[in-house]
Scaffold this motif. Sequence first.
Motif, PDB file in Angstrom:
ATOM      1  N   ARG A  16      35.008  18.683 -80.196  1.00 11.68           N
ATOM      2  CA  ARG A  16      35.133  19.731 -81.221  1.00 11.68           C
ATOM      3  C   ARG A  16      34.898  19.153 -82.614  1.00 11.68           C
ATOM      4  N   THR A  17      35.488  18.001 -82.861  1.00  5.33           N
ATOM      5  CA  THR A  17      35.305  17.346 -84.157  1.00  5.33           C
ATOM      6  C   THR A  17      33.850  16.968 -84.363  1.00  5.33           C
ATOM      7  N   ARG A  18      33.212  16.472 -83.321  1.00  8.25           N
ATOM      8  CA  ARG A  18      31.783  16.118 -83.385  1.00  8.25           C
ATOM      9  C   ARG A  18      30.965  17.339 -83.777  1.00  8.25           C
ATOM     10  N   GLN A  19      31.268  18.486 -83.198  1.00  6.93           N
ATOM     11  CA  GLN A  19      30.513  19.700 -83.497  1.00  6.93           C
ATOM     12  C   GLN A  19      30.714  20.162 -84.937  1.00  6.93           C
ATOM     13  N   GLN A  20      31.911  19.956 -85.477  1.00 12.15           N
ATOM     14  CA  GLN A  20      32.167  20.340 -86.865  1.00 12.15           C
ATOM     15  C   GLN A  20      31.539  19.366 -87.844  1.00 12.15           C
ATOM     16  N   VAL A  21      31.707  18.075 -87.574  1.00 11.47           N
ATOM     17  CA  VAL A  21      31.263  17.042 -88.509  1.00 11.47           C
ATOM     18  C   VAL A  21      29.743  16.976 -88.595  1.00 11.47           C
ATOM     19  N   LYS A  23      27.502  19.359 -87.709  1.00 11.22           N
ATOM     20  CA  LYS A  23      26.896  20.674 -87.583  1.00 11.22           C
ATOM     21  C   LYS A  23      25.499  20.673 -88.225  1.00 11.22           C
ATOM     22  N   ARG A  67      36.917  13.254 -88.739  1.00 11.83           N
ATOM     23  CA  ARG A  67      37.303  14.492 -89.403  1.00 11.83           C
ATOM     24  C   ARG A  67      37.533  14.310 -90.898  1.00 11.83           C
ATOM     25  N   ARG A  86      32.410  19.342 -96.041  1.00  9.67           N
ATOM     26  CA  ARG A  86      33.077  20.427 -95.314  1.00  9.67           C
ATOM     27  C   ARG A  86      34.297  20.872 -96.113  1.00  9.67           C
ATOM     28  N   LYS A  87      34.752  22.081 -95.875  1.00 12.37           N
ATOM     29  CA  LYS A  87      35.889  22.613 -96.631  1.00 12.37           C
ATOM     30  C   LYS A  87      37.156  21.791 -96.434  1.00 12.37           C
ATOM     31  N   ASP A  88      37.341  21.230 -95.234  1.00 16.11           N
ATOM     32  CA  ASP A  88      38.556  20.456 -94.993  1.00 16.11           C
ATOM     33  C   ASP A  88      38.533  19.102 -95.691  1.00 16.11           C
TER      34      ASP A  88
END
Length: 104
Positions: A16-21, A23, A67, A86-88
């Motif tokens: 999941r983190t891979r997909q967010q980071v 993207k 992340r 990213r927003k985070d």
Amino acid sequence: MGSRAEVLKLFRALHRTRQQVFKNDARALEAARQKINEEFRNHQDETSSERIAELMKIGSDVEVLLRTSVIQGLHTGSHSLMLIPRKDLLLDNVPYCDTPTRKL
């Protein structure tokens, strides 16, 4: 620690983190997917609970590092790069106070 459910939870969290980071970056997404799968496959027969706990700690540290520390960049010219945070990763801007406060 190190139960099958916890290992699978970490595996999913890393993906999941891979997909967010990564993207919108197919090459980085695929490379990260292969690396995560390879590391889990290499250690799937591990039986020592101490070693499993150590590997779980490394995996969770990697997830946090990805992340919180990785930022994407996009080449916009021959010598320029546009960063895409990213927003985070964006933190509230807290103004710096240059004058010390006095205690009474």
